[in-house]
Design a protein around this motif. Structure first.
Motif, short mmCIF file in Angstrom:
data_model
loop_
_atom_site.label_atom_id
_atom_site.label_comp_id
_atom_site.label_asym_id
_atom_site.label_seq_id
_atom_site.Cartn_x
_atom_site.Cartn_y
_atom_site.Cartn_z
N TYR A 425 0.77 -1.28 0.14
CA TYR A 425 0.09 0.15 -0.05
C TYR A 425 0.86 1.11 0.09
O TYR A 425 0.43 2.29 -0.66
CB TYR A 425 -0.80 0.10 1.27
CG TYR A 425 -1.58 1.21 1.51
CD1 TYR A 425 -2.77 1.50 0.69
CD2 TYR A 425 -1.34 2.38 2.08
CE1 TYR A 425 -3.38 2.66 0.73
CE2 TYR A 425 -1.85 3.47 2.12
CZ TYR A 425 -3.02 3.86 1.36
OH TYR A 425 -3.74 4.86 1.67
N TYR A 426 1.94 1.26 0.72
CA TYR A 426 2.83 2.42 0.69
C TYR A 426 3.75 2.70 -0.20
O TYR A 426 4.54 3.74 -0.35
CB TYR A 426 3.58 2.16 1.96
CG TYR A 426 2.80 2.22 3.41
CD1 TYR A 426 2.12 3.44 4.13
CD2 TYR A 426 2.24 0.90 3.85
CE1 TYR A 426 1.49 3.04 5.24
CE2 TYR A 426 1.34 0.82 5.01
CZ TYR A 426 0.84 1.92 5.66
OH TYR A 426 0.28 1.94 6.58
N TYR A 431 -0.53 6.23 -3.00
CA TYR A 431 -0.33 6.72 -1.76
C TYR A 431 -0.44 8.16 -1.28
O TYR A 431 -0.90 8.81 -0.48
CB TYR A 431 0.95 6.39 -0.94
CG TYR A 431 1.39 6.85 0.37
CD1 TYR A 431 0.97 5.87 1.50
CD2 TYR A 431 2.23 7.89 0.44
CE1 TYR A 431 1.27 6.82 2.81
CE2 TYR A 431 2.55 8.37 1.66
CZ TYR A 431 2.11 7.77 2.75
OH TYR A 431 2.39 8.35 4.04
N LYS A 435 -3.29 10.15 1.07
CA LYS A 435 -2.68 10.88 2.27
C LYS A 435 -3.59 12.34 2.21
O LYS A 435 -3.70 12.85 3.18
CB LYS A 435 -1.28 11.05 2.30
CG LYS A 435 -0.63 12.09 1.46
CD LYS A 435 0.94 12.28 1.64
CE LYS A 435 1.43 13.27 0.81
NZ LYS A 435 2.92 13.25 1.01
N ARG A 498 4.46 6.24 5.82
CA ARG A 498 5.25 5.15 5.31
C ARG A 498 6.06 4.37 6.01
O ARG A 498 6.67 4.77 6.63
CB ARG A 498 5.69 5.60 3.96
CG ARG A 498 4.82 6.39 3.05
CD ARG A 498 5.58 6.79 1.77
NE ARG A 498 6.21 5.80 1.14
CZ ARG A 498 7.28 6.11 0.31
NH1 ARG A 498 7.79 7.30 0.11
NH2 ARG A 498 7.89 4.97 -0.36
#
Length: 498
Positions: A425-426, A431, A435, A498
């Motif tokens: 995911y990061y 990402y 965010k 992250r």
């Protein structure tokens, strides 16, 4: 039963479908996404001529030109002051001298360890290496880290948060383990060794005195002269049982400025044109390795980039024939992903279109291969879907509805777990949209033996499967661009760091 439940969920949430069934116009334009075209574009972008598309280098510039010429040909707009390139500068940091010594043993950069922190020193720091293990409050109460080089165990943890916590407690430096297995570490070290001659790219900023050395779990055990299993147990709650070691380290660096660019193409919508859907990929890769071998990056992320191109062409053809989407669409090919999601970070901090008007990001990173999990499966028509339900309760079901209606892929959510040890995911550009609370989907085929290797070449791409995956993304994009209401942001972003 799954189909019935999915349709029922869509109906219950009131998603605004006039009726359940296929959209003939969507089918017509999805059919323009063809394996033959995907292969034609990828054969160039992943050719030796482009030298692995390293950020700021000749091959990346050639790839950018190819993308710009393509978007111009398809009559898509350049939204950056009339152009297609969002240019920005990065700082290339070359570590001129990095030394690490524990006891009487000197360790070699990009072989025994990888330097992942920042520092600028004039002379070696002679100190003591202590083992902290997990960066828990309990362990920090047991081990005095102030003024020390600290051994940190961060497998399955948020490594950056743990590192920051150790420095806040007064550490002089950190030796960290973030992954199991020597082979996994060796792949990372090889990549850093490739980059070491050209410098590490990032946004220019003052030096921080935060020297961080990443090692394998096996190397950490060797450094502390302790069996690996014993070290792993001590990491949990008994770190003081591991003897401290004498240590010293030195870090010197040099900097230069490197220019690079994101590529943007824009299709204006109709009645909801102020709202923007972003479809993204990264078009950079890791260049030439220390042996002079080209990392062509056919799957990573040539596959995602040509998928974006074909999806853009399908929407452009529809618009030319009078079937323009209600919302606007930004086709965004970013640079610098391999250096730390830099291009998408730059766009998210310097957006061409307001983030509050950006409704979704569909990010495509590696969609051309079959991974370890499916290599022996009877049905290999799959795609991993990551992040689709974190911020919006609607987005996952919209994607599932379009898959059921048009493509019938296996949608695999295993890497969507918050405790996924791979932390996929990061690791891609969605990402930097999530965010900012923009609902995202990350489409991914998983890893394989050729990941970040010179063997990631066009001849290994599964183009028929890639065509089907790209068509799913097109159908989901078509739906998101044309539905009455944008997907609500009604979930909490629990994955900010992250």
């Amino acid at each position: 039963m799954k189909r019935i439940l999915a349709f029922a969920s869509v109906w219950y949430l009131g998603f605004g479908f006039a009726s359940f069934g296929q959209d003939s116009q969507a089918i017509k334009y999805a059919a323009t996404i063809e394996a033959e075209d995907l292969k034609r574009h990828l054969t160039y972008l992943a050719s030796d001529e482009l030298e692995g598309r390293d950020t700021g280098e000749k091959g990346q510039k050639l790839a950018a030109k190819y993308l710009v010429d393509f978007y111009k040909e398809k009559n898509l707009q350049g939204p950056v002051d009339g152009g297609y390139l969002q240019k920005f500068n990065l700082s290339s940091v070359l570590w001129a001298d990095i030394d690490l010594k524990v006891g009487k043993t000197g360790y070699i950069n990009n072989e025994d360890f990888v330097f992942i922190g920042d520092a600028e020193m004039k002379r070696p720091n002679k100190t003591e290496l202590v083992f902290l293990g997990l960066a828990s409050r309990e362990n920090l109460d047991k081990v005095n880290v102030k003024g020390k080089l600290v051994g940190l165990w961060a497998i399955g943890e948020r490594a950056q948060s743990a590192i920051d916590e150790v420095f806040e407690a007064g550490a002089e430096g950190v030796i960290v383990v973030t992954m199991e297995g020597q082979a996994n570490f060796d792949r990372v070290a090889s990549r850093y060794k490739t980059l070491s001659g050209r410098g590490r790219l990032g946004f220019d900023k003052p030096s921080e005195q935060k020297p961080v050395f990443m090692v394998s779990s096996d190397k950490m055990a060797q450094v502390f002269e302790t069996p690996l299993e014993e070290l792993k147990e001590a990491a949990k709650s008994n770190p003081a049982s591991i003897p401290a070691q004498k240590a010293s380290f030195l870090v010197k660096k040099e900097k230069k400025i490197v220019g690079t660019e994101n590529v943007l193409a824009y299709l204006e919508g109709t009645d909801k044109k102020d709202e923007v859907l972003v479809i993204s990929s990264h078009y950079d890769h890791i260049g030439i390795n220390s042996k002079g071998e080209i990392n062509n990056g056919a799957d990573d992320d040539g596959s995602g980039t040509v998928a974006v191109m074909e999806i853009a062409e399908a929407f452009a053809k529809a618009a030319d024939e009078g079937v323009r989407p209600r919302r606007s669409i930004l086709f965004l090919n970013v640079t610098g992903e391999e250096k730390g999601l830099l291009g998408s970070q730059y766009y998210s901090e310097n957006p061409i279109f307001p983030l509050e008007k950006t409704v979704n990001n569909l990010n495509i990173d590696m969609v051309g291969r079959i991974d370890y999990e499916y290599q022996d499966a009877e049905n290999q028509d799959y795609i991993y879907v990551i992040g689709s339900e974190m911020l919006s309760s609607h987005l996952k079901l919209i994607n599932e509805y379009n898959n059921i209606t048009y493509t019938d892929l296996i949608l695999d959510y295993r890497y969507d777990a918050e405790d996924d040890p791979n932390r996929f995911y990061y690791r891609s550009d969605h990402y930097n949209f999530a965010k900012h609370n923009i609902p995202v989907i990350f489409y991914f085929n998983g890893v394989h033996d050729d990941y970040h290797q010179p063997t990631d070449t066009v001849d290994k791409i599964e183009f028929e499967l890639m065509e089907k995956r790209a068509r799913l993304i097109f159908h989901t994009a078509w739906d998101l661009a044309n539905r009455e209401y944008r997907t609500p942001v009604n979930g909490e972003n629990t994955r900010l760091e992250r």
